[in-house]
Design a protein around this motif. Structure first.
Motif, PDB file in Angstrom:
ATOM      1  N   GLU A  96     -11.296  13.998  24.598  1.00 18.05           N
ATOM      2  CA  GLU A  96      -9.950  14.292  25.107  1.00 18.05           C
ATOM      3  C   GLU A  96      -9.400  13.092  25.884  1.00 18.05           C
ATOM      4  O   GLU A  96      -8.230  12.753  25.782  1.00 18.05           O
ATOM      5  N   LYS A  97     -10.273  12.434  26.668  1.00 16.75           N
ATOM      6  CA  LYS A  97      -9.853  11.244  27.412  1.00 16.75           C
ATOM      7  C   LYS A  97      -9.423  10.131  26.456  1.00 16.75           C
ATOM      8  O   LYS A  97      -8.425   9.450  26.684  1.00 16.75           O
ATOM      9  N   ALA A  98     -10.184   9.952  25.373  1.00 15.82           N
ATOM     10  CA  ALA A  98      -9.857   8.903  24.405  1.00 15.82           C
ATOM     11  C   ALA A  98      -8.517   9.203  23.739  1.00 15.82           C
ATOM     12  O   ALA A  98      -7.699   8.290  23.537  1.00 15.82           O
ATOM     13  N   ARG A  99      -8.260  10.461  23.398  1.00 16.63           N
ATOM     14  CA  ARG A  99      -6.990  10.834  22.771  1.00 16.63           C
ATOM     15  C   ARG A  99      -5.828  10.579  23.738  1.00 16.63           C
ATOM     16  O   ARG A  99      -4.771  10.073  23.349  1.00 16.63           O
ATOM     17  N   MET A 100      -6.031  10.888  25.020  1.00 18.99           N
ATOM     18  CA  MET A 100      -4.971  10.658  26.012  1.00 18.99           C
ATOM     19  C   MET A 100      -4.699   9.167  26.188  1.00 18.99           C
ATOM     20  O   MET A 100      -3.558   8.748  26.337  1.00 18.99           O
ATOM     21  N   LYS A 101      -5.776   8.334  26.154  1.00 17.73           N
ATOM     22  CA  LYS A 101      -5.581   6.880  26.273  1.00 17.73           C
ATOM     23  C   LYS A 101      -4.784   6.353  25.090  1.00 17.73           C
ATOM     24  O   LYS A 101      -3.911   5.506  25.239  1.00 17.73           O
ATOM     25  N   LYS A 102      -5.069   6.890  23.905  1.00 16.00           N
ATOM     26  CA  LYS A 102      -4.349   6.474  22.707  1.00 16.00           C
ATOM     27  C   LYS A 102      -2.866   6.841  22.829  1.00 16.00           C
ATOM     28  O   LYS A 102      -1.986   6.044  22.477  1.00 16.00           O
ATOM     29  N   GLN A 103      -2.597   8.017  23.340  1.00 12.04           N
ATOM     30  CA  GLN A 103      -1.215   8.441  23.519  1.00 12.04           C
ATOM     31  C   GLN A 103      -0.497   7.567  24.546  1.00 12.04           C
ATOM     32  O   GLN A 103       0.669   7.221  24.378  1.00 12.04           O
ATOM     33  N   MET A 104      -1.196   7.218  25.616  1.00 13.42           N
ATOM     34  CA  MET A 104      -0.583   6.370  26.650  1.00 13.42           C
ATOM     35  C   MET A 104      -0.275   4.979  26.101  1.00 13.42           C
ATOM     36  O   MET A 104       0.742   4.379  26.441  1.00 13.42           O
ATOM     37  N   GLU A 105      -1.148   4.438  25.240  1.00 19.21           N
ATOM     38  CA  GLU A 105      -0.883   3.133  24.633  1.00 19.21           C
ATOM     39  C   GLU A 105       0.315   3.216  23.693  1.00 19.21           C
ATOM     40  O   GLU A 105       1.116   2.294  23.608  1.00 19.21           O
ATOM     41  N   ALA A 106       0.456   4.358  23.009  1.00 23.04           N
ATOM     42  CA  ALA A 106       1.590   4.538  22.096  1.00 23.04           C
ATOM     43  C   ALA A 106       2.898   4.639  22.882  1.00 23.04           C
ATOM     44  O   ALA A 106       3.958   4.266  22.371  1.00 23.04           O
ATOM     45  N   GLN A 107       2.832   5.097  24.088  1.00 26.80           N
ATOM     46  CA  GLN A 107       4.048   5.236  24.894  1.00 26.80           C
ATOM     47  C   GLN A 107       4.586   3.888  25.347  1.00 26.80           C
ATOM     48  O   GLN A 107       5.756   3.777  25.711  1.00 26.80           O
ATOM     49  N   LYS A 108       3.742   2.863  25.302  1.00 25.04           N
ATOM     50  CA  LYS A 108       4.216   1.528  25.681  1.00 25.04           C
ATOM     51  C   LYS A 108       5.233   1.019  24.664  1.00 25.04           C
ATOM     52  O   LYS A 108       6.156   0.296  25.006  1.00 25.04           O
ATOM     53  N   ASP A 109       5.048   1.371  23.388  1.00 21.40           N
ATOM     54  CA  ASP A 109       5.980   0.983  22.332  1.00 21.40           C
ATOM     55  C   ASP A 109       6.713   2.239  21.863  1.00 21.40           C
ATOM     56  O   ASP A 109       6.124   3.086  21.190  1.00 21.40           O
ATOM     57  N   PRO A 110       7.992   2.377  22.183  1.00 22.14           N
ATOM     58  CA  PRO A 110       8.714   3.609  21.843  1.00 22.14           C
ATOM     59  C   PRO A 110       8.780   3.888  20.345  1.00 22.14           C
ATOM     60  O   PRO A 110       8.682   5.029  19.920  1.00 22.14           O
ATOM     61  N   THR A 111       8.899   2.847  19.519  1.00 22.65           N
ATOM     62  CA  THR A 111       8.980   3.094  18.074  1.00 22.65           C
ATOM     63  C   THR A 111       7.665   3.647  17.549  1.00 22.65           C
ATOM     64  O   THR A 111       7.653   4.534  16.694  1.00 22.65           O
ATOM     65  N   GLN A 112       6.567   3.129  18.056  1.00 19.29           N
ATOM     66  CA  GLN A 112       5.253   3.625  17.634  1.00 19.29           C
ATOM     67  C   GLN A 112       5.072   5.078  18.084  1.00 19.29           C
ATOM     68  O   GLN A 112       4.574   5.910  17.343  1.00 19.29           O
ATOM     69  N   MET A 113       5.522   5.390  19.298  1.00 18.37           N
ATOM     70  CA  MET A 113       5.397   6.751  19.809  1.00 18.37           C
ATOM     71  C   MET A 113       6.226   7.721  18.974  1.00 18.37           C
ATOM     72  O   MET A 113       5.757   8.795  18.592  1.00 18.37           O
ATOM     73  N   LEU A 114       7.459   7.340  18.633  1.00 21.75           N
ATOM     74  CA  LEU A 114       8.324   8.211  17.841  1.00 21.75           C
ATOM     75  C   LEU A 114       7.777   8.408  16.435  1.00 21.75           C
ATOM     76  O   LEU A 114       7.812   9.521  15.897  1.00 21.75           O
ATOM     77  N   SER A 115       7.254   7.350  15.829  1.00 23.72           N
ATOM     78  CA  SER A 115       6.701   7.497  14.474  1.00 23.72           C
ATOM     79  C   SER A 115       5.450   8.363  14.493  1.00 23.72           C
ATOM     80  O   SER A 115       5.216   9.151  13.573  1.00 23.72           O
TER      81      SER A 115
END
Length: 150
Positions: free
Chosen positions: A102-121
């Protein structure tokens, strides 16, 4: 002089009733006195010599309230600050109880939030069921992959 006289006492602190004194020529030593506590009140006979007492006190200003912790807690700004501090204390303790996956999944999500286009895709991929291969990639990267596959 004989006649009806009115006695009003002016005070900034106390309220005194209004006195009407009737002086007759034949009884100047013992006047008849009537007291009205306030306008419209019933009259009351007062003996001579007059001994007056205040009927009330005037209060021009509100009494200042003392300091109270509860009045602080009613302030919306203080409530927001307390909530924020509570979350800052509680969140790390909550994160300690998470599983490593769960921690690893949350870290991945936080890294995706740094780039808005990656987060939206990634969000669009999760909504449409695009799978893990399209999640987290940009449109440009997907076009390049399709071009290589053809």
């Amino acid at each position: 002089p004989p006649g009806i006289h009115q006695l009003d006492i002016d005070s900034k602190v106390y309220h005194f009733g209004q006195i009407k004194i009737q002086l007759l020529e034949e009884s100047m030593d013992s006047p008849k006195c009537l007291e009205y506590a306030y306008p419209g009140a019933a009259k009351k006979i007062v003996k001579y010599p007059l001994v007056l007492s205040p009927k009330g006190t005037y209060q021009y200003f509100e009494v200042k309230k003392g300091f109270s912790i509860l009045s602080l807690l009613k302030n919306p700004m203080v409530l927001m600050m307390l909530f924020s501090v509570g979350m800052m204390v509680w969140m790390p303790k909550m994160m300690e109880g998470l599983e490593p996956e769960e921690k690893a999944r949350m870290k991945k999500q936080m890294e995706a939030q740094k780039d808005p286009t990656q987060m939206l895709s990634q969000m669009w991929g999760e909504i449409t069921g695009g799978g893990e291969e399209s999640a987290g990639t940009t449109r440009r990267e997907r076009r390049e992959r399709r071009a290589k596959a053809n």
